[in-house]
Design an enzyme around this catalytic site. Structure first.
Site, PDB file in Angstrom:
ATOM      1  N   SER A 128     -18.134  -9.673  14.974  1.00  0.00           N
ATOM      2  CA  SER A 128     -17.125  -8.772  15.543  1.00  0.00           C
ATOM      3  C   SER A 128     -16.580  -9.335  16.847  1.00  0.00           C
ATOM      4  O   SER A 128     -17.305  -9.999  17.600  1.00  0.00           O
ATOM      5  CB  SER A 128     -17.754  -7.403  15.801  1.00  0.00           C
ATOM      6  N   TYR A 153     -23.659  -1.878  19.371  1.00  0.00           N
ATOM      7  CA  TYR A 153     -23.004  -2.462  18.192  1.00  0.00           C
ATOM      8  C   TYR A 153     -22.737  -3.950  18.428  1.00  0.00           C
ATOM      9  O   TYR A 153     -23.073  -4.801  17.602  1.00  0.00           O
ATOM     10  CB  TYR A 153     -21.704  -1.722  17.897  1.00  0.00           C
TER      11      TYR A 153
END
Length: 337
Positions: A128, A153
């Site tokens: 990501s 995350y």
């Protein structure tokens, strides 16, 4: 044609990727726990697009279910793994951290072990843009260090890259990490801002615009993301014998390991994005301007030079084109013509 194991097959990118692979004639084994993080019916409707294909098989289970995962690999000769399954969302990781550990860490080591024991030719996995965290240098380059995440995350995604490198080093498994940049498009994720904006604008409700609209995102249309992934499948990374251990390049290795950015390479101001969305909806949004949220970053911007050099990949979908496609789908899907 290859046997390709796609995790997160009922997810946004997973469905679009699986469809592209099936149309190319590959056999796709989809795997997903179809959890209720967002609308399960949307996930079922994505799967309904894939199920008519004779070369598609679907297994409903989680990555944490090691026995079920191993069973799939024992019963099928899998050539390539594309791991897109993960607990997503920056803000939700603050509310429910354990979900991220279970799926993104425990689940990912199960994938690595499956790749190790079943001689998989190439493991591609979703990282990501959030791994860039507090970095201020733009555009974000895979050669930059990413040691200052600002959400759990992001930390789990950086951990995936480290875990993948370990397995590339120990077992010579070719691994490719893809740092996705704000993917959008038809059948997208309802927890993403553009999706919730659309819902609220059409309902006449106000939208929350964080950091007073001073955000920039490298919004990337889903078809462009899929094209980039497909081009990499037959290009497993090779060990770089010239790798400089004294001045290491963070994106590659002496092991068969590589990390790429995959983004639009053209950051857009959030307010410009909203104005384009308003144009295609034919409605002006009521806006509530708010400060930055914990875990958010002010800007993302992908340097994709190495991906372009390796594959010829270059995004072709403008924000105007992409949002029109999304709005057309949204109005049709939710009977909001």
């Amino acid at each position: 044609m290859s046997n390709i194991f796609v995790t997160g097959a009922s997810g946004f990118i997973g469905m679009h990727l699986s469809k592209a692979l099936l149309n190319q004639g590959h056999k796709v084994i989809g795997y997903d726990n179809v959890n209720d993080y967002y609308d399960v019916q949307l996930k079922r409707d994505r799967l309904a697009i894939l199920e008519p294909y004779d070369n598609f098989t679907f297994i409903e289970a989680g990555l944490e279910d090691r026995d079920r995962l191993n069973q799939v690999f024992e019963n099928n000769q899998i050539d390539v793994i594309i791991n897109l399954a993960a607990q997503a969302g920056v803000r939700y990781s603050i509310e429910n951290p354990h979900a991220y550990v279970d799926s993104n860490l425990v689940g990912f080591v199960n994938i690595l072990e499956a790749a190790r024991h079943h001689k998989v030719k190439h493991l591609i996995y979703a990282s990501s843009s959030s791994v860039y965290g507090a970095n201020a240098k733009m555009p974000f380059s895979t050669e930059d260090e990413v040691n200052h995440p600002v959400s759990l995350y992001a930390a789990t995604k950086k951990s995936n890259e480290l875990m993948a490198h370990t397995y590339s080093h120990l077992y010579e498994i070719p691994t490719t990490g893809l740092r996705f940049f704000t993917v959008y498009g038809p059948m997208g994720r309802p927890d993403m801002a553009y999706f919730s904006f659309t819902k609220k604008i059409l309902a006449g409700e106000s939208i929350k615009v964080f950091n007073n609209g001073e955000m920039m995102r490298d919004f990337t249309y889903v078809d462009d993301i899929v094209e980039g992934i497909v081009r990499l499948i037959d290009q497993p990374p090779k060990a770089n014998p010239a790798f400089d251990r004294e001045n290491p390049n963070a994106s590659e290795s002496y092991a068969p390991y590589k990390v790429y950015n995959i983004g639009n390479n053209q950051p857009v101001k959030l307010m410009d994005f909203i104005q384009t969305l308003e144009k295609h909806l034919g409605v002006e949004a009521k806006k509530e301007f708010l400060p930055m949220q914990p875990g958010d970053v002010k800007a993302t911007y992908a340097d994709i030079d190495d991906l372009t050099a390796a594959t010829g990949f270059k995004p072709t979908t403008s924000i105007d084109q992409g949002l029109k496609q999304f709005v057309d789908w949204y109005k049709s899907y939710y009977h909001n013509e």
